[in-house]
Design an enzyme around this catalytic site. Sequence first.
Site, short mmCIF file in Angstrom:
data_model
loop_
_atom_site.label_atom_id
_atom_site.label_comp_id
_atom_site.label_asym_id
_atom_site.label_seq_id
_atom_site.Cartn_x
_atom_site.Cartn_y
_atom_site.Cartn_z
N CYS A 1 -152.99 15.27 36.69
CA CYS A 1 -153.62 14.03 37.15
C CYS A 1 -154.17 13.21 35.98
O CYS A 1 -154.30 12.00 36.08
CB CYS A 1 -154.73 14.36 38.13
N GLU B 1 -148.06 6.59 39.73
CA GLU B 1 -148.20 7.95 39.20
C GLU B 1 -146.86 8.66 39.35
O GLU B 1 -146.43 8.98 40.46
CB GLU B 1 -149.28 8.72 39.98
N GLU C 1 -160.61 14.09 44.80
CA GLU C 1 -160.10 14.02 43.42
C GLU C 1 -158.61 13.71 43.53
O GLU C 1 -157.83 14.56 43.95
CB GLU C 1 -160.30 15.37 42.70
N LYS D 1 -157.57 26.13 51.37
CA LYS D 1 -156.14 25.98 51.68
C LYS D 1 -155.39 25.58 50.42
O LYS D 1 -155.48 24.44 49.96
CB LYS D 1 -155.90 24.92 52.76
P1 NAP Z 1 -150.79 16.51 48.13
O1 NAP Z 1 -149.43 16.41 48.65
O2 NAP Z 1 -151.78 15.48 48.50
O3 NAP Z 1 -151.30 17.97 48.59
C1 NAP Z 1 -152.55 18.48 48.20
C2 NAP Z 1 -153.02 19.48 49.24
O4 NAP Z 1 -153.21 18.79 50.48
C3 NAP Z 1 -152.01 20.58 49.55
O5 NAP Z 1 -152.69 21.77 49.81
C4 NAP Z 1 -151.33 20.06 50.80
O6 NAP Z 1 -150.73 21.06 51.59
C5 NAP Z 1 -152.49 19.44 51.52
N1 NAP Z 1 -152.14 18.45 52.53
C6 NAP Z 1 -150.99 17.76 52.68
N2 NAP Z 1 -151.07 16.94 53.75
C7 NAP Z 1 -152.29 17.13 54.30
C8 NAP Z 1 -152.97 16.57 55.43
N3 NAP Z 1 -152.41 15.66 56.21
N4 NAP Z 1 -154.23 16.99 55.68
C9 NAP Z 1 -154.83 17.90 54.89
N5 NAP Z 1 -154.21 18.47 53.81
C10 NAP Z 1 -152.97 18.09 53.52
O7 NAP Z 1 -150.83 16.61 46.54
P2 NAP Z 1 -149.90 17.52 45.61
O8 NAP Z 1 -148.54 16.90 45.58
O9 NAP Z 1 -150.06 18.95 46.01
O10 NAP Z 1 -150.62 17.36 44.20
C11 NAP Z 1 -150.35 16.37 43.29
C12 NAP Z 1 -151.42 15.30 43.35
O11 NAP Z 1 -152.70 15.85 43.09
C13 NAP Z 1 -151.23 14.21 42.30
O12 NAP Z 1 -151.42 12.96 42.89
C14 NAP Z 1 -152.35 14.51 41.30
O13 NAP Z 1 -152.76 13.40 40.55
C15 NAP Z 1 -153.42 15.01 42.19
N6 NAP Z 1 -154.39 15.79 41.42
C16 NAP Z 1 -155.62 15.22 41.19
C17 NAP Z 1 -156.57 15.92 40.44
C18 NAP Z 1 -157.93 15.33 40.19
O14 NAP Z 1 -158.83 16.10 39.86
N7 NAP Z 1 -158.13 14.04 40.33
C19 NAP Z 1 -156.28 17.18 39.92
C20 NAP Z 1 -155.02 17.73 40.17
C21 NAP Z 1 -154.09 17.00 40.94
P3 NAP Z 1 -149.15 21.36 51.46
O15 NAP Z 1 -148.92 21.81 50.08
O16 NAP Z 1 -148.94 22.41 52.45
O17 NAP Z 1 -148.45 20.08 51.77
#
Ligand code: NAP
Length: 480
Positions: free
Chosen positions: A284, A381, A250, A175
């Site tokens: 990240c 963050e 992650e 997804k």
């Molecule tokens: P996010 O809002 O947590 O979304 C990530 C994924 O989860 C998206 O596909 C999102 O779908 C989905 N999602 C949202 N709510 C969900 C739920 N209740 N159940 C299951 N899936 C759900 O994160 P983001 O804003 O896309 O990404 C930014 C974050 O990613 C930052 O915090 C960054 O640090 C972190 N990140 C971490 C790493 C690492 O390796 N540690 C690498 C890259 C990014 P939708 O888009 O449809 O909402």
Amino acid sequence: MQFPKALLIDGKLRAEATGGRIQLIEPATEQPMCEVPAAGKPEVDEALEAASRAFATTRWARVPAPQRSGVLLKVATLIREHAEHLAQLEARNAGKPIGDARWEINAGARCFEYYAGAVSALLGETIPTSGEGFDYTLRVPVGVVAAIVPWNFPFLMACWKVAPALVTGNSVVLKPASLTPLTALELGRLALEAGVPAGILQVLAGPGSEIGDYLVAHPRTRKIAFTGETSTGARIMKLAADDLKRVSLELGGKSPNIIFADADIDAAAAAAPMSVFANTGQDCCARSRVLVEAPAYKRFVEGFVAATRALVVGDPLDEKSQIGPMISKGQRERVEAYIDEARNSGGRILIGGDRPRAKGWYLAPTIIDGLDSHARACQEEIFGPVACVIPFRDEAEAIRLANDTVYGLAGSLWTRDLERGLRVARAVETGVLSVNTNSSVYQEAPFGGFKRSGFGRDLGLDAMRLYTETKNVFIRVRYT
Ligand code: NAP
């Protein structure tokens, strides 16, 4: 330009789905770009049924791993053949400079190539037991994996999950983030063309708020491999708890970049901008807390600001651009609120803080100093092009400041003192750390976080362990 239009379920491309359509807006122009179908719960059911059936009935999970490797190599070849198209999609969809987008697509192909070979190094053990017989371990696939990825490195994060999960014999429902589904959908199409059997890989675009929970909690899902925000990760962990599903997370970061006075200050200052502003700070690993030993503070900050001034902010499709727009209007406003709050609480904006272009969600790379290390901008963050610079007195204070955050993903330290480098690298509580460089992510090496940055390791040989269980087999043998 041809945009992907279809989900992938059970080996078939689907141009329609019950969740309606997701309209994608181009960050650089603020104009509608294309639409993709949005999966609803019925498609999640279908995808998980297909994944479950394929895992149980196809040869995929049972054939020797090298037979799967051939398919992964074919996926990599197709990624390389379509690399420019994929890079253009990523650049336009995520607002990523085209050079960075090409790097990301290449790294995705390399990820498939790496796991095609690395799976041969996933070995079991033979164990001398006290019982008379022969004891050995096997690594067996977990089963149906839900891989949920974010919008900041859409293609690469998908590859980091899908390649090790497939090569170890699992089936996957991928997804992508709703803001950036295009390259993941294209990956699904290429995987099908490469010969990944029907049901072994599905790709579903659709809102996390509507289908995310459902996918995670679904009884067919055995493992969730997630990259995204810490709060989403915590929610997933709770949802997975009742069925004891396997989870790897992650999550977010607030990484330090520690500069000791004995370091090559000019090199550290020249490298600092891209360690935090690359991908418009939506990384990240962004080294957004820049800790500088007092005697070197002035010289470092002058160099950091000068190198930041030289960055080219511009259209993602312009070959010269180094920094593109932010992903969305809302994300830019969120980051601007942090800058305003920092300004109002005594922070000095040394450069940036403004919108450099009238159209597109651009935000200038911003350096702030004069803040207390407990200010929100230094602790949370921000996920945008903002760095806070904080002075420190000595090594002990540097370590204390570096660890004074709930996160623990990445970090760098700069020094010419080898022993200090080793000491501080060990003391800083992060999953990855680099010395005298800001580069800490390599396909061959494990990547992941401490503390609220999550657990489990992507990349390297470690990632294959996320998608397998250890099975121990004892065979009775009468040796005497
Ligand atoms: P996010 O809002 O947590 O979304 C990530 C994924 O989860 C998206 O596909 C999102 O779908 C989905 N999602 C949202 N709510 C969900 C739920 N209740 N159940 C299951 N899936 C759900 O994160 P983001 O804003 O896309 O990404 C930014 C974050 O990613 C930052 O915090 C960054 O640090 C972190 N990140 C971490 C790493 C690492 O390796 N540690 C690498 C890259 C990014 P939708 O888009 O449809 O909402």
